[in-house]
Design a protein around this motif. Structure first.
Motif, PDB file in Angstrom:
ATOM      1  N   MET A   1       0.813  -1.210   0.000  1.00 44.15           N
ATOM      2  CA  MET A   1       0.000   0.000   0.000  1.00 44.15           C
ATOM      3  C   MET A   1       0.847   1.261   0.000  1.00 44.15           C
ATOM      4  SD  MET A   1      -3.235  -0.264  -0.328  1.00 44.15           S
ATOM      5  CE  MET A   1      -3.492   1.451   0.112  1.00 44.15           C
ATOM      6  N   ARG A   2       1.944   1.246   0.729  1.00 44.85           N
ATOM      7  CA  ARG A   2       2.815   2.424   0.732  1.00 44.85           C
ATOM      8  C   ARG A   2       3.430   2.632  -0.663  1.00 44.85           C
ATOM      9  NH1 ARG A   2       0.446   1.618   4.404  1.00 44.85           N
ATOM     10  NH2 ARG A   2      -0.843   3.040   3.205  1.00 44.85           N
ATOM     11  N   ARG A   3       3.731   1.536  -1.353  1.00 46.03           N
ATOM     12  CA  ARG A   3       4.248   1.656  -2.714  1.00 46.03           C
ATOM     13  C   ARG A   3       3.179   2.239  -3.638  1.00 46.03           C
ATOM     14  NH1 ARG A   3       7.216  -4.253  -3.298  1.00 46.03           N
ATOM     15  NH2 ARG A   3       9.214  -3.653  -2.373  1.00 46.03           N
ATOM     16  N   LEU A   4       1.934   1.791  -3.473  1.00 47.91           N
ATOM     17  CA  LEU A   4       0.854   2.305  -4.313  1.00 47.91           C
ATOM     18  C   LEU A   4       0.575   3.771  -4.020  1.00 47.91           C
ATOM     19  CD1 LEU A   4      -1.538  -0.778  -4.273  1.00 47.91           C
ATOM     20  CD2 LEU A   4      -0.167   0.055  -6.210  1.00 47.91           C
ATOM     21  N   ASP A   5       0.753   4.184  -2.782  1.00 47.32           N
ATOM     22  CA  ASP A   5       0.647   5.612  -2.464  1.00 47.32           C
ATOM     23  C   ASP A   5       1.671   6.407  -3.268  1.00 47.32           C
ATOM     24  OD1 ASP A   5      -1.370   5.132  -0.641  1.00 47.32           O
ATOM     25  OD2 ASP A   5      -0.049   5.174   1.113  1.00 47.32           O
ATOM     26  N   MET A   6       2.893   5.878  -3.351  1.00 48.36           N
ATOM     27  CA  MET A   6       3.928   6.538  -4.147  1.00 48.36           C
ATOM     28  C   MET A   6       3.514   6.600  -5.615  1.00 48.36           C
ATOM     29  SD  MET A   6       7.356   4.746  -2.547  1.00 48.36           S
ATOM     30  CE  MET A   6       8.439   5.520  -3.754  1.00 48.36           C
ATOM     31  N   VAL A   7       2.970   5.496  -6.117  1.00 43.96           N
ATOM     32  CA  VAL A   7       2.560   5.451  -7.523  1.00 43.96           C
ATOM     33  C   VAL A   7       1.514   6.512  -7.814  1.00 43.96           C
ATOM     34  CG1 VAL A   7       1.295   4.070  -9.226  1.00 43.96           C
ATOM     35  CG2 VAL A   7       3.161   3.036  -7.921  1.00 43.96           C
ATOM     36  N   ARG A   8       0.507   6.631  -6.975  1.00 44.23           N
ATOM     37  CA  ARG A   8      -0.555   7.608  -7.229  1.00 44.23           C
ATOM     38  C   ARG A   8      -0.005   9.036  -7.256  1.00 44.23           C
ATOM     39  NH1 ARG A   8      -5.891   6.307  -3.756  1.00 44.23           N
ATOM     40  NH2 ARG A   8      -4.426   6.440  -2.004  1.00 44.23           N
ATOM     41  N   CYS A   9       0.893   9.336  -6.339  1.00 44.48           N
ATOM     42  CA  CYS A   9       1.497  10.674  -6.331  1.00 44.48           C
ATOM     43  C   CYS A   9       2.263  10.930  -7.617  1.00 44.48           C
ATOM     44  CB  CYS A   9       2.423  10.828  -5.128  1.00 44.48           C
ATOM     45  SG  CYS A   9       1.571  10.936  -3.536  1.00 44.48           S
ATOM     46  N   MET A  10       3.009   9.936  -8.082  1.00 49.94           N
ATOM     47  CA  MET A  10       3.798  10.116  -9.301  1.00 49.94           C
ATOM     48  C   MET A  10       2.911  10.224 -10.533  1.00 49.94           C
ATOM     49  SD  MET A  10       7.243   7.792  -8.736  1.00 49.94           S
ATOM     50  CE  MET A  10       6.458   6.357  -7.992  1.00 49.94           C
ATOM     51  N   LEU A  11       1.827   9.437 -10.601  1.00 47.15           N
ATOM     52  CA  LEU A  11       0.933   9.505 -11.756  1.00 47.15           C
ATOM     53  C   LEU A  11       0.285  10.879 -11.872  1.00 47.15           C
ATOM     54  CD1 LEU A  11      -0.865   6.020 -11.676  1.00 47.15           C
ATOM     55  CD2 LEU A  11       1.120   6.723 -13.030  1.00 47.15           C
ATOM     56  N   VAL A  12      -0.114  11.451 -10.757  1.00 42.12           N
ATOM     57  CA  VAL A  12      -0.717  12.785 -10.778  1.00 42.12           C
ATOM     58  C   VAL A  12       0.277  13.821 -11.300  1.00 42.12           C
ATOM     59  CG1 VAL A  12      -1.587  14.637  -9.299  1.00 42.12           C
ATOM     60  CG2 VAL A  12      -2.437  12.317  -9.009  1.00 42.12           C
TER      61      VAL A  12
ATOM     62  N   PHE B   1       8.056  -2.006  -7.746  1.00 40.72           N
ATOM     63  CA  PHE B   1       7.336  -3.134  -8.339  1.00 40.72           C
ATOM     64  C   PHE B   1       8.194  -3.789  -9.424  1.00 40.72           C
ATOM     65  CE2 PHE B   1       3.849  -0.627  -6.585  1.00 40.72           C
ATOM     66  CZ  PHE B   1       3.096  -1.610  -5.955  1.00 40.72           C
ATOM     67  N   ALA B   2       7.922  -5.065  -9.696  1.00 38.51           N
ATOM     68  CA  ALA B   2       8.730  -5.797 -10.676  1.00 38.51           C
ATOM     69  C   ALA B   2       8.595  -5.180 -12.066  1.00 38.51           C
ATOM     70  CB  ALA B   2       8.311  -7.265 -10.705  1.00 38.51           C
ATOM     71  N   ASP B   3       7.375  -4.763 -12.436  1.00 35.29           N
ATOM     72  CA  ASP B   3       7.137  -4.129 -13.726  1.00 35.29           C
ATOM     73  C   ASP B   3       5.763  -3.470 -13.695  1.00 35.29           C
ATOM     74  OD1 ASP B   3       5.277  -6.235 -14.090  1.00 35.29           O
ATOM     75  OD2 ASP B   3       6.765  -7.460 -15.112  1.00 35.29           O
ATOM     76  N   GLN B   4       5.366  -2.884 -14.823  1.00 37.08           N
ATOM     77  CA  GLN B   4       4.094  -2.157 -14.884  1.00 37.08           C
ATOM     78  C   GLN B   4       2.903  -3.070 -14.639  1.00 37.08           C
ATOM     79  OE1 GLN B   4       3.586   0.384 -18.336  1.00 37.08           O
ATOM     80  NE2 GLN B   4       1.371   0.108 -18.310  1.00 37.08           N
ATOM     81  N   SER B   5       2.905  -4.264 -15.219  1.00 33.10           N
ATOM     82  CA  SER B   5       1.759  -5.169 -15.051  1.00 33.10           C
ATOM     83  C   SER B   5       1.633  -5.623 -13.595  1.00 33.10           C
ATOM     84  CB  SER B   5       1.886  -6.371 -15.992  1.00 33.10           C
ATOM     85  OG  SER B   5       3.036  -7.149 -15.679  1.00 33.10           O
ATOM     86  N   HIS B   6       2.768  -5.821 -12.939  1.00 30.40           N
ATOM     87  CA  HIS B   6       2.761  -6.194 -11.522  1.00 30.40           C
ATOM     88  C   HIS B   6       2.100  -5.088 -10.706  1.00 30.40           C
ATOM     89  CE1 HIS B   6       5.198  -6.906  -7.614  1.00 30.40           C
ATOM     90  NE2 HIS B   6       4.136  -7.676  -7.607  1.00 30.40           N
ATOM     91  N   MET B   7       2.486  -3.848 -10.970  1.00 29.24           N
ATOM     92  CA  MET B   7       1.882  -2.725 -10.256  1.00 29.24           C
ATOM     93  C   MET B   7       0.396  -2.602 -10.574  1.00 29.24           C
ATOM     94  SD  MET B   7       0.680   0.597 -10.848  1.00 29.24           S
ATOM     95  CE  MET B   7       1.513   1.240 -12.301  1.00 29.24           C
ATOM     96  N   THR B   8       0.010  -2.745 -11.846  1.00 21.22           N
ATOM     97  CA  THR B   8      -1.381  -2.576 -12.250  1.00 21.22           C
ATOM     98  C   THR B   8      -2.287  -3.595 -11.574  1.00 21.22           C
ATOM     99  OG1 THR B   8      -0.740  -1.623 -14.378  1.00 21.22           O
ATOM    100  CG2 THR B   8      -2.944  -2.580 -14.234  1.00 21.22           C
TER     101      THR B   8
ATOM    102  N   GLY C   1       2.396  13.259 -13.581  1.00 19.68           N
ATOM    103  CA  GLY C   1       2.658  13.012 -14.987  1.00 19.68           C
ATOM    104  C   GLY C   1       3.658  11.919 -15.282  1.00 19.68           C
ATOM    105  N   THR C   2       4.120  11.209 -14.260  1.00 23.40           N
ATOM    106  CA  THR C   2       5.058  10.105 -14.475  1.00 23.40           C
ATOM    107  C   THR C   2       4.355   8.969 -15.215  1.00 23.40           C
ATOM    108  OG1 THR C   2       6.140  10.678 -12.381  1.00 23.40           O
ATOM    109  CG2 THR C   2       6.647   8.512 -13.307  1.00 23.40           C
ATOM    110  N   SER C   3       5.039   8.309 -16.112  1.00 23.27           N
ATOM    111  CA  SER C   3       4.446   7.193 -16.852  1.00 23.27           C
ATOM    112  C   SER C   3       4.195   6.014 -15.909  1.00 23.27           C
ATOM    113  CB  SER C   3       5.362   6.755 -17.991  1.00 23.27           C
ATOM    114  OG  SER C   3       6.517   6.100 -17.480  1.00 23.27           O
ATOM    115  N   LEU C   4       3.295   5.129 -16.310  1.00 19.14           N
ATOM    116  CA  LEU C   4       2.999   3.952 -15.498  1.00 19.14           C
ATOM    117  C   LEU C   4       4.243   3.101 -15.271  1.00 19.14           C
ATOM    118  CD1 LEU C   4      -0.416   2.793 -17.034  1.00 19.14           C
ATOM    119  CD2 LEU C   4      -0.046   3.888 -14.819  1.00 19.14           C
ATOM    120  N   ALA C   5       5.013   2.901 -16.328  1.00 22.08           N
ATOM    121  CA  ALA C   5       6.204   2.057 -16.217  1.00 22.08           C
ATOM    122  C   ALA C   5       7.226   2.674 -15.268  1.00 22.08           C
ATOM    123  CB  ALA C   5       6.819   1.831 -17.593  1.00 22.08           C
ATOM    124  N   ASP C   6       7.457   3.986 -15.392  1.00 20.13           N
ATOM    125  CA  ASP C   6       8.448   4.636 -14.532  1.00 20.13           C
ATOM    126  C   ASP C   6       7.973   4.679 -13.085  1.00 20.13           C
ATOM    127  OD1 ASP C   6      10.099   5.023 -16.681  1.00 20.13           O
ATOM    128  OD2 ASP C   6       9.575   7.135 -16.975  1.00 20.13           O
TER     129      ASP C   6
END
Length: 276
Positions: A220-231, A245-252, A233-238
């Protein structure tokens, strides 16, 4: 013969505040299906403002009406949809169990049976926290409201005042260690070394005091980081790589299981805040 114009699609939106020390506030409106089945490691405490807010929770459908208080326990699967064609509007706070443990000091986390209640004590305890997202909360007001809510939950749930068997301090050390190293791959050996508690006892204690497993908490803490980065403008993969996360599909996969939305739909709804 001219055709009548197609009806406009229902307007759906989410407005949110910046997280405050372990709590996030949102207000949202949805029609039809809002969220697929998902679970997160926070309490979700909310109030329905309009319409019928329906969700499946602990093997039964629940319906919340205006004036009801919703209390979803951490790590319990649930979804969300409108109970009628008019859609629904609600406010919700997401509270990390660590905030309540600062008040409860190692007592068991309160569980509200059924997920929806009309208890006036909980309605009163959530009033300040469930103000509109435009209403600021002063630091002292926020701290007092969290304490009041923790104690109201404990009272309404009838949680025994005695401390459960378990090592709260070890669980607390694990909690702090996982938060500090959220983007790293942590093993049970690492947690044993950081806490001085054997792995199986520690896993049990962590779930008892924080409502989820150490792995789920770190995810969950990793996903919190992801949401902040997506807002930003960071790409899903980055974003996936930066959050560990291992890769984009793992995170998704984890994103959809946790929030009930794909990252793409979540971004579209988040962007709609600007248009409300």
């Amino acid at each position: 013969m001219s055709r009548a114009p197609a009806p406009a699609a229902p307007v759906e939106w989410v407005r949110h505040t910046e997280p405050i020390d372990g709590m996030k506030r949102i207000e949202a409106r949805f029609h039809g299906k809002a969220y697929a089945m998902h679970r997160h490691d926070t309490y979700a405490v909310g109030s329905t403002l309009a319409g019928v807010q329906s969700f499946n929770y602990r093997r039964s459908r629940r319906d919340s009406l205006p004036g009801h208080t919703i209390v979803l326990h951490p790590d319990e699967a649930h979804d969300g949809q409108a109970g009628t064609d008019e859609g629904f509007q609600y406010r919700m706070i997401y509270v990390e169990p660590a905030l309540f443990q600062a008040v409860l000091q190692g007592r068991a986390l309160p569980f509200i049976e059924g997920g929806v209640t009309t208890d006036s004590r909980l309605a009163a305890a959530t009033r300040n926290l469930l103000q509109g997202v435009d209403a600021p909360l002063e630091p002292l007001e926020y701290s007092e409201a969290i304490a009041e809510l923790a104690l109201a939950l404990e009272t309404v749930a009838g949680t025994p005042a005695r401390r459960p068997k378990g090592d709260f301090l070890a669980a607390q050390r694990a909690h702090d260690y996982l938060r500090a190293h959220r983007a790293q791959v942590i093993t049970l050996d690492d947690l044993e070394a950081a806490t001085g508690r054997d792995r199986w006892s520690l896993s049990h204690d962590f779930r008892m005091f924080y409502g989820t497993s150490p792995y789920r908490f770190q995810t969950m803490r990793r996903l919190d980081m992801v949401r902040c980065m997506l807002v930003r403008g960071t790409s899903l993969a980055d974003a996936a790589a930066a959050a560990g996360f291992a890769d984009q599909s793992h995170m998704t996969r984890h994103f959809a299981k946790t929030f009930g939305l794909t990252p793409g739909r979540w971004l579209r709804i988040a962007a709609s805040e600007r248009d409300v």
